[in-house]
Design an enzyme around this catalytic site. Structure first.
Site, PDB file in Angstrom:
ATOM      1  CE  LYS A  53      -3.736  -2.361   2.105  1.00 49.30           C
ATOM      2  NZ  LYS A  53      -4.269  -2.919   3.115  1.00 49.30           N
ATOM      3  CD  GLN A  97      -3.314  -4.681   6.333  1.00 50.05           C
ATOM      4  OE1 GLN A  97      -3.185  -3.613   5.597  1.00 50.05           O
ATOM      5  NE2 GLN A  97      -3.898  -5.891   5.800  1.00 50.05           N
ATOM      6  CG  ASP A 120     -10.117  -0.893   4.476  1.00 49.70           C
ATOM      7  OD1 ASP A 120      -9.838  -1.023   3.276  1.00 49.70           O
ATOM      8  OD2 ASP A 120      -9.727  -1.378   5.370  1.00 49.70           O
TER       9      ASP A 120
END
Ligand code: NAP
Length: 294
Positions: A53, A97, A120
């Site tokens: 990322k 995460q 997200d």
């Protein structure tokens, strides 16, 4: 001839477009979009994802800041860090995460992220917006899958779509996106009876199960478009998907490979979501997502 849909190539194109957009936004506002990633603990797979990322952000002109927290970080500290990032006007997107060292923290931590920075797309408000076909953040993997489907089927209205898997991060939002694009959608799971015959009805078959080579050739209708979300590591260290690729390929109109299929799209969509967050927070029309099914 069946087509192999290389998500890696489509993701590359998306990243180029994002980089152009970011450069333009920087010129216009003097600022670059910023993504903050929280990683707790030392899960090796999570570390690789976070590094990928960071690389994608660097390649698209997005500033990325990684908050690496020790494995024993208490829930309160995680929530405190998220609260600070929610308040910080320089931060456009926040990603926690997963998995977290304590799985019980995941729900409360995910819901603590401001829905306006939830790139997200896991916050209940954004999942609700998806259902209502309102602008919000769409989870990155299903959003990427839609791009891949549209690369071979620009109009899926009226087609039969079958999704294998009903997780909150892939299966359910995937089914909703297909429905928003006017497909007739069946969601299947571990309790589905006679899964092969349900799958044989699919013009579009999306597999998000987590079982290597689960989908067999006999489950796939001739001419179907098959999207393989699965990422499974075999004992010999190689990766394979949820679809028996070699056997299914000759039956398909198009199919994604693993690797180089859905995986690269997920990160490309995260970058797009971050740019969208920046635009919204700066009162700029993101000029994308005119169609909420994308
Ligand atoms: P998950 O949360 O474990 O969900 C798996 C789903 O598969 C569940 O809904 C489960 O049904 C269903 N299932 C399990 N066994 C089944 C069976 N025998 N028949 C039918 N359905 C069955 O997994 P996930 O997070 O959605 O991920 C799925 C796969 O995608 C994994 O391989 C993961 O690594 C991969 N993935 C890839 C990306 C990417 O970027 N490419 C992103 C996310 C995930 P129940 O609900 O009934 O248990």
């Amino acid at each position: 001839m069946p087509e192999i849909i290389y998500g890696s190539l489509i993701a590359e194109k998306c990243r180029t477009e994002t980089a152009e957009k970011t450069a333009h936004l920087k010129k216009r506002t003097g600022k670059a979009p910023r993504l903050d990633v929280i990683i707790a603990g030392d899960n090796p797979a999570s570390r690789i994802y976070v590094r990928n990322k960071e690389k994608a952000a660097a390649n698209t002109g997005i500033v990325s800041i990684v908050h690496a927290l020790p494995v024993e970080t208490p829930r309160e500290n995680l929530l405190q860090r998220i609260a600070e990032l929610n308040e910080n006007p320089e931060v456009n997107g926040i990603l926690v995460q997963l998995p977290l060292p304590n799985p019980e923290d995941e729900k409360i931590v995910t819901q603590a992220v401001s829905p306006d920075k939830d790139v997200d797309g896991f916050h209940p408000l954004n999942l609700g917006r998806l259902m209502l076909r309102e602008d919000g953040f769409t989870p990155c993997t299903p959003r990427g899958c839609m791009r891949l489907i549209h690369s071979v089927l620009p109009d899926i209205s009226g087609l039969n779509a079958v999704v294998i898997g009903r997780s909150t991060i892939v299966g359910k939002p995937m089914a909703q996106l297909l429905l928003n694009a006017d497909a007739t959608v069946t969601t299947t799971h571990s309790k589905t009876t006679d899964l092969p015959s349900v799958c044989r009805r699919a013009d579009i078959l999306v597999a998000a199960v987590g079982i290597p080579r689960f989908v067999k050739a006999g489950w796939v209708r001739d001419g179907a478009v098959v999207i393989d979300v699965g990422i499974n590591r075999l004992e010999n260290g190689t990766l394979c998907g949820d679809v028996d690729f070699e056997a299914v390929l000759p039956k398909c109109r198009a199919i994604t490979p693993v690797p180089k299929g859905v995986g690269p799209m997920t990160i490309a969509m995260l970058m797009e979501n971050t740019v969208e967050a920046f635009c919204r927070q700066n009162g700029i029309d993101p000029a994308q997502r005119t169609n909420p099914s994308l």
